[in-house]
Design an enzyme around this catalytic site. Structure first.
Site, PDB file in Angstrom:
ATOM      1  N   CYS A  39       0.861  -1.183   0.000  1.00  0.00           N
ATOM      2  CA  CYS A  39       0.000   0.000   0.000  1.00  0.00           C
ATOM      3  C   CYS A  39       0.894   1.229   0.000  1.00  0.00           C
ATOM      4  O   CYS A  39       1.628   1.459   0.969  1.00  0.00           O
ATOM      5  CB  CYS A  39      -0.939   0.000   1.200  1.00  0.00           C
ATOM      6  SG  CYS A  39      -1.962   1.485   1.289  1.00  0.00           S
ATOM      7  N   HIS A  62      -3.675  -4.294 -10.943  1.00  0.00           N
ATOM      8  CA  HIS A  62      -4.508  -3.133 -11.246  1.00  0.00           C
ATOM      9  C   HIS A  62      -5.026  -3.212 -12.671  1.00  0.00           C
ATOM     10  O   HIS A  62      -4.303  -3.616 -13.587  1.00  0.00           O
ATOM     11  CB  HIS A  62      -3.714  -1.827 -11.097  1.00  0.00           C
ATOM     12  CG  HIS A  62      -3.287  -1.546  -9.697  1.00  0.00           C
ATOM     13  ND1 HIS A  62      -4.058  -0.814  -8.820  1.00  0.00           N
ATOM     14  CD2 HIS A  62      -2.170  -1.895  -9.010  1.00  0.00           C
ATOM     15  CE1 HIS A  62      -3.437  -0.734  -7.650  1.00  0.00           C
ATOM     16  NE2 HIS A  62      -2.290  -1.385  -7.747  1.00  0.00           N
ATOM     17  N   GLU A 108     -10.857  -0.650  -4.605  1.00  0.00           N
ATOM     18  CA  GLU A 108      -9.794  -1.546  -4.162  1.00  0.00           C
ATOM     19  C   GLU A 108     -10.351  -2.904  -3.751  1.00  0.00           C
ATOM     20  O   GLU A 108     -11.376  -2.970  -3.050  1.00  0.00           O
ATOM     21  CB  GLU A 108      -9.034  -0.923  -2.984  1.00  0.00           C
ATOM     22  CG  GLU A 108      -8.247   0.328  -3.339  1.00  0.00           C
ATOM     23  CD  GLU A 108      -7.227   0.664  -2.270  1.00  0.00           C
ATOM     24  OE1 GLU A 108      -6.369  -0.180  -1.979  1.00  0.00           O
ATOM     25  OE2 GLU A 108      -7.298   1.785  -1.730  1.00  0.00           O
ATOM     26  N   CYS A 136      -5.385   5.637  -3.450  1.00  0.00           N
ATOM     27  CA  CYS A 136      -4.632   4.380  -3.558  1.00  0.00           C
ATOM     28  C   CYS A 136      -3.290   4.708  -4.188  1.00  0.00           C
ATOM     29  O   CYS A 136      -3.227   5.121  -5.353  1.00  0.00           O
ATOM     30  CB  CYS A 136      -5.405   3.363  -4.394  1.00  0.00           C
ATOM     31  SG  CYS A 136      -4.520   1.806  -4.680  1.00  0.00           S
ATOM     32  N   GLY A 179      -2.356   2.367  -6.940  1.00  0.00           N
ATOM     33  CA  GLY A 179      -3.271   2.649  -8.033  1.00  0.00           C
ATOM     34  C   GLY A 179      -2.893   3.902  -8.810  1.00  0.00           C
ATOM     35  O   GLY A 179      -3.009   3.952 -10.036  1.00  0.00           O
TER      36      GLY A 179
END
Length: 279
Positions: free
Chosen positions: A73, A164, A213, A222, A225
């Protein structure tokens, strides 16, 4: 059982942080489900454990709202660095943090003895579909047409340590994401589920992003992301490589730079409050 915690966020991507240097947290999956609830718990996108490491300055483990463990993350890792620096545990402006996606190096920006932002070397973008993973042939998955919710969407797939699917749209905020997001997340193309970014290109160095997510639903930001969105924007010809790309998220802005060697993410981190929760 009483648990001491610190609530922190990066661009509104908020987690509940536990210092596990002295003792491990038992049953983190259950703790994440219980405490992440915004009505009956502390509230957050999940929990993060700050642990000792044999190969880096510290180790980060993160768990989603549904109790599943995530590999990486980008917003949480900046908060981990802030916690370590601000509390004098790792008094370094260059810091390494171990994750399930490898060791990440952070360059901290410090003001008045506190970390205010950090530049994270997120490592190289993974583009081969089998390594993302996504069940598509070839060396890259760029603008691949996929039917979701009865409509054909073009997806560009990238892994930043987690999978992703990036979709370019005219209006991310006009989408019914609570309906659409789960259909992308659980689409059979993605054996490990997927994070989905819905992107509007504002110009050749600015993006607007909304994200769903896996394991958490829609979040305000994110980090991985945003990195995936910048990479996909370069692959699709909207932005240029090795330039700063500003990504506007619901909770704030991140600056991403995609180079031949790695993807770099720069953003802030904020401590909200400390407390004690009882399970």
């Amino acid at each position: 059982m009483k648990l001491s915690f610190t609530k922190m966020h990066g661009c509104g991507n908020d987690y509940i942080y536990f210092n596990c240097f002295d003792a491990p947290l038992e049953d983190p999956e259950r703790v994440s489900i219980a405490l992440s609830d915004r009505h009956f718990g502390v509230g957050g996108d999940g929990i993060v454990l700050i642990c000792p490491s044999d190969v880096a300055d510290a180790r980060m483990r993160m768990f989603n709202i549904d109790g599943s463990e995530g590999k990486m993350c980008g917003n949480a890792i900046r908060c981990v660095a802030k916690y370590l620096y601000d509390n004098g545990m790792v008094p370094k402006e260059t810091m390494t943090i171990e994750t399930l996606s490898g060791i990440k190096t952070l360059q901290l920006q410090v003001r008045d003895g506190k970390m205010v932002s950090a530049r994270v070397n997120m490592g190289p973008a993974i583009l081969r579909p089998s390594e993302i993973p996504v069940s598509l042939p070839g060396e890259r998955a760029v603008k691949v047409p996929v039917t979701v919710d009865g409509r054909v969407w073009e997806i560009t797939c990238v892994s930043m340590g987690n999978p992703h699917a990036v979709v370019f749209v005219e209006d991310p905020y006009g989408l019914d994401l609570p309906v659409l997001g789960p259909q992308f997340e659980h689409h059979p193309l993605f054996p490990q589920r997927v994070n989905t970014e819905f992107i509007r290109v504002l110009d050749d160095h600015t993006l607007q992003m909304r994200v769903w997510e896996r394991g958490s639903g829609e979040t305000w930001a994110c980090g991985t992301g945003a990195c995936a969105a910048a990479v996909a924007s370069v692959l699709c010809g909207y932005c240029k490589k090795d330039t700063d790309i500003l990504v506007h998220l619901r909770g704030g802005d991140l600056t991403i730079r995609y180079t031949d060697e790695a993807v770099f993410m720069t953003g802030g981190a904020t401590t909200v409050f400390t407390g004690e929760a009882e399970l």
